[in-house]
Design a protein around this motif. Sequence first.
Motif, PDB file in Angstrom:
ATOM      1  N   HIS A   1       0.849  -0.946   0.527  1.00  0.00           N
ATOM      2  CA  HIS A   1      -0.626  -0.118   0.409  1.00  0.00           C
ATOM      3  C   HIS A   1       0.928   1.135   0.132  1.00  0.00           C
TER       4      HIS A   1
ATOM      5  N   ASN B   1       4.303   1.977  -1.096  1.00  0.00           N
ATOM      6  CA  ASN B   1       4.277   1.369  -2.107  1.00  0.00           C
ATOM      7  C   ASN B   1       3.685   2.493  -3.420  1.00  0.00           C
ATOM      8  N   GLU B   2       2.364   1.362  -3.519  1.00  0.00           N
ATOM      9  CA  GLU B   2       1.617   2.218  -4.118  1.00  0.00           C
ATOM     10  C   GLU B   2       0.964   3.720  -3.938  1.00  0.00           C
ATOM     11  N   THR B   3       1.391   4.331  -2.660  1.00  0.00           N
ATOM     12  CA  THR B   3       0.941   5.785  -2.455  1.00  0.00           C
ATOM     13  C   THR B   3       1.387   6.733  -2.961  1.00  0.00           C
TER      14      THR B   3
ATOM     15  N   GLY C   1       2.683   4.656  -6.929  1.00  0.00           N
ATOM     16  CA  GLY C   1       1.598   4.364  -8.230  1.00  0.00           C
ATOM     17  C   GLY C   1       1.225   4.048  -8.815  1.00  0.00           C
TER      18      GLY C   1
ATOM     19  N   ARG D   1       1.804   2.418 -12.804  1.00  0.00           N
ATOM     20  CA  ARG D   1       0.989   2.342 -13.193  1.00  0.00           C
ATOM     21  C   ARG D   1       0.979   3.360 -15.174  1.00  0.00           C
TER      22      ARG D   1
ATOM     23  N   ASP E   1      -2.649  -0.863 -15.274  1.00  0.00           N
ATOM     24  CA  ASP E   1      -2.203  -1.065 -14.330  1.00  0.00           C
ATOM     25  C   ASP E   1      -2.495  -2.983 -14.189  1.00  0.00           C
TER      26      ASP E   1
ATOM     27  N   VAL F   1       1.434  -3.423 -13.373  1.00  0.00           N
ATOM     28  CA  VAL F   1       1.333  -3.097 -11.981  1.00  0.00           C
ATOM     29  C   VAL F   1       1.182  -4.230 -11.573  1.00  0.00           C
ATOM     30  N   ASP F   2      -0.349  -4.561 -11.140  1.00  0.00           N
ATOM     31  CA  ASP F   2      -0.817  -5.891 -10.934  1.00  0.00           C
ATOM     32  C   ASP F   2      -0.374  -6.852 -10.263  1.00  0.00           C
TER      33      ASP F   2
END
Length: 151
Positions: A129, A131-133, A136, A140, A145, A148-149
């Motif tokens: 989370h 790292n995504e913040t 991301g 992305r 998306d 990355v997912d």
Amino acid sequence: MEYTINKLAKLAGVSTRTLRYYDEFGLLPPARVSSSGYRIYGQKELDRLQQILFYRALDMPLTDIRRILDAEDFDGLAALQGHLTALLAKRNQLDLLIANAEKTIKSMKGEIAMSDREKFEGFLKKMVHDNETQYGEEIRGKYGDECVDRS
């Protein structure tokens, strides 16, 4: 500098079979084939193989790697920066799991007490989370998306 398939395989730590498969798959064709039938790889192919191996280290499927590397807007430097970010996140996750395993071993030996919650600290998705913040949107935007997912 140019490399034969055997020399490149040794340099990169992969098998010649892997390199032949990458060629057949359309992922890493040689720069040329010598008159005696040897696959010859140049600097461009070495750089591409490095990218492939970084993506493979992140468990990305070969079809996705080929699509990314063959994209007209592929940026090698941006890809390397993305690899570094993803690998650091993976290392942090492994560090958490290692610490959790060490603590669990000590707990099982009776050296420390460990709560039920502590047993699962290394598995938490908080780092993903975070790292995504932090990264991301950038990642992305560059890779999409789905890519990355999967990574």
